[in-house]
Scaffold this motif. Structure first.
Motif, mmCIF file in Angstrom:
data_model
loop_
_atom_site.group_PDB
_atom_site.id
_atom_site.type_symbol
_atom_site.label_atom_id
_atom_site.label_comp_id
_atom_site.label_asym_id
_atom_site.label_seq_id
_atom_site.Cartn_x
_atom_site.Cartn_y
_atom_site.Cartn_z
ATOM 1 N N LEU A 47 -12.186 10.990 49.337
ATOM 2 C CA LEU A 47 -11.603 9.789 48.670
ATOM 3 C C LEU A 47 -11.469 8.712 49.639
ATOM 4 C CD1 LEU A 47 -10.241 8.577 46.007
ATOM 5 C CD2 LEU A 47 -8.188 9.642 47.073
ATOM 6 N N ASP A 48 -12.198 7.601 49.308
ATOM 7 C CA ASP A 48 -12.186 6.373 50.261
ATOM 8 C C ASP A 48 -11.372 5.129 49.584
ATOM 9 O OD1 ASP A 48 -13.185 4.347 52.052
ATOM 10 O OD2 ASP A 48 -14.986 4.354 51.280
ATOM 11 N N CYS A 49 -10.258 5.046 50.229
ATOM 12 C CA CYS A 49 -9.358 3.905 49.915
ATOM 13 C C CYS A 49 -9.410 2.772 50.584
ATOM 14 C CB CYS A 49 -7.925 4.604 50.026
ATOM 15 S SG CYS A 49 -7.627 5.972 49.082
ATOM 16 N N GLY A 50 -9.803 1.661 49.718
ATOM 17 C CA GLY A 50 -9.911 0.212 50.287
ATOM 18 C C GLY A 50 -11.520 0.274 50.810
ATOM 19 N N ALA A 51 -12.249 0.771 50.009
ATOM 20 C CA ALA A 51 -13.549 0.940 49.957
ATOM 21 C C ALA A 51 -14.703 -0.079 50.181
ATOM 22 C CB ALA A 51 -14.135 1.954 49.008
ATOM 23 N N LEU B 138 -9.614 9.281 53.129
ATOM 24 C CA LEU B 138 -9.790 7.813 54.092
ATOM 25 C C LEU B 138 -9.058 6.768 53.511
ATOM 26 C CD1 LEU B 138 -13.609 8.186 54.491
ATOM 27 C CD2 LEU B 138 -12.083 9.463 55.987
ATOM 28 N N SER B 139 -8.462 6.307 54.423
ATOM 29 C CA SER B 139 -7.721 4.902 54.150
ATOM 30 C C SER B 139 -8.319 3.988 55.184
ATOM 31 C CB SER B 139 -6.394 4.942 53.925
ATOM 32 O OG SER B 139 -5.994 3.486 53.591
ATOM 33 N N PHE C 176 -6.744 13.710 56.917
ATOM 34 C CA PHE C 176 -6.346 12.506 56.392
ATOM 35 C C PHE C 176 -6.567 11.493 57.727
ATOM 36 C CE2 PHE C 176 -2.880 9.235 56.472
ATOM 37 C CZ PHE C 176 -2.745 8.956 54.966
ATOM 38 N N VAL C 177 -7.396 10.274 57.001
ATOM 39 C CA VAL C 177 -7.436 9.315 58.210
ATOM 40 C C VAL C 177 -7.166 7.929 57.683
ATOM 41 C CG1 VAL C 177 -9.456 8.127 59.390
ATOM 42 C CG2 VAL C 177 -9.800 10.100 59.034
ATOM 43 N N CYS C 178 -6.210 7.200 58.415
ATOM 44 C CA CYS C 178 -5.770 5.848 57.806
ATOM 45 C C CYS C 178 -5.831 4.895 59.111
ATOM 46 C CB CYS C 178 -4.295 6.068 57.123
ATOM 47 S SG CYS C 178 -2.879 6.175 58.001
ATOM 48 N N LYS C 179 -6.182 3.704 58.555
ATOM 49 C CA LYS C 179 -6.199 2.509 59.618
ATOM 50 C C LYS C 179 -4.482 2.003 59.569
ATOM 51 C CE LYS C 179 -8.217 -1.716 58.214
ATOM 52 N NZ LYS C 179 -9.366 -1.894 58.980
#
Ligand code: SAM
Length: 194
Positions: A27-31, A102-103, A141-144
Motif C-alpha cells: 500500500l503506497d500512501c501519498g503515491a 509505504l507513506s 512500515f515505512v514513512c516519511k
C-alpha cells in the motif's frame, strides 16, 4: 523511466533493506505522481513479468489526481486520513493483508518548521493507526517525516509494534534537510481486546 526523482529514495531504501519481495501486497500512501508505485510494481512482480515468481499487488492512494500506473490499483483524489478512503482500500484488499505499508505523504509545507513538523507527524500517526488494522504479521512500515520533537515519541510507538525501527536518510533526499524515513520491520499485530 520514473515519474519523479523520489523513486530513487525508495530504490535506495529497498536496495539496502530488501523490503519489497515478489508476491508482496504493497500500500503506497501519498503515491502521486507515482514513482514509488512504479518501483513497487516491478519489485513485487505485480505485472507478472517474472513468470517463475509470485505475483504481488500494489495499491497507490493520493489526495491529488494521478495517472494510472500499469500493474497498480490507483485510488486518486482520496485522502488517506478519511474513513471513506480507508473503507475503499479495505474493499480493494478484501481478505488480503498488506505486507509493505509505504507513506511518502507530505502536507503542503508552510515553511514554518515547527508547524510543518506537527502536521506531518499527524499524518504519520493516522497512517500508523490505519496500518495496524491492515498489515499482515511481519509486515514492514515505512514513512516519511520532517524531523522535530515529536519524532522520538512516534519511534517509541513503532517500537511497541515492530521488532526493529531504523531512521533512514537516503542520499537522494539530501537536498531536503529535515526529511527522514522511518523503517519499521517485523510487525506483531496487537492482541484484540475482549
Ligand atoms: N512517492 C511519490 C512518488 O514517488 O511519486 C511522491 C509523493 S509526494 C512527496 C507526497 C504526496 O502526498 C503528494 O502527492 C500529496 O498529495 C500526498 N498526500 C498528502 N497528504 C495526503 C493525504 N492525507 N492522503 C493522501 N495523499 C496525501
Amino acid at each position: 523511466s520514473y515519474r519523479c526523482r523520489s523513486a530513487f529514495k525508495l530504490i535506495e531504501i529497498d536496495d539496502k533493506y530488501h523490503i519489497l519481495k515478489p508476491g508482496h501486497v504493497v500500500l503506497d500512501c501519498g503515491a502521486a505522481p507515482g514513482s514509488w508505485s512504479q518501483v513497487a510494481v516491478r519489485r513485487v512482480n505485480a505485472l507478472g513479468d517474472d513468470s517463475e515468481a509470485l505475483m504481488g499487488r500494489v495499491i497507490g492512494v493520493d489526495l491529488q489526481h494521478m495517472n494510472t500506473v500499469p500493474g497498480a490499483v490507483i485510488l486518486k483524489e482520496c485522502d488517506v486520513t478519511a474513513d471513506s478512503t480507508q473503507q475503499k482500500i479495505s474493499s480493494v484488499l478484501g481478505k488480503t493483508k498488506v505486507n509493505v505499508f509505504l507513506s511518502d505523504m507530505a502536507p503542503n509545507a508552510t515553511g514554518i518548521k515547527s508547524m510543518d513538523h506537527e502536521i506531518i507527524m499527524q499524518l504519520c500517526y493516522v497512517a500508523l493507526t490505519f496500518a495496524i488494522r491492515v498489515m499482515a504479521r511481519q509486515a514492514t512500515f515505512v514513512c516519511k517525516l520532517w524531523q522535530g520533537p515529536e519524532q522520538r515519541r512516534f519511534e517509541a510507538i513503532l517500537e511497541q509494534y515492530f521488532e526493529q525501527v531504523k531512521i533512514i536518510k537516503p542520499r537522494a533526499s539530501r537536498s531536503d534537510s529535515a526529511e527522514v524515513f522511518l523503517l519499521a520491520k517485523n510487525f506483531t499485530p496487537p492482541t484484540p481486546k475482549k
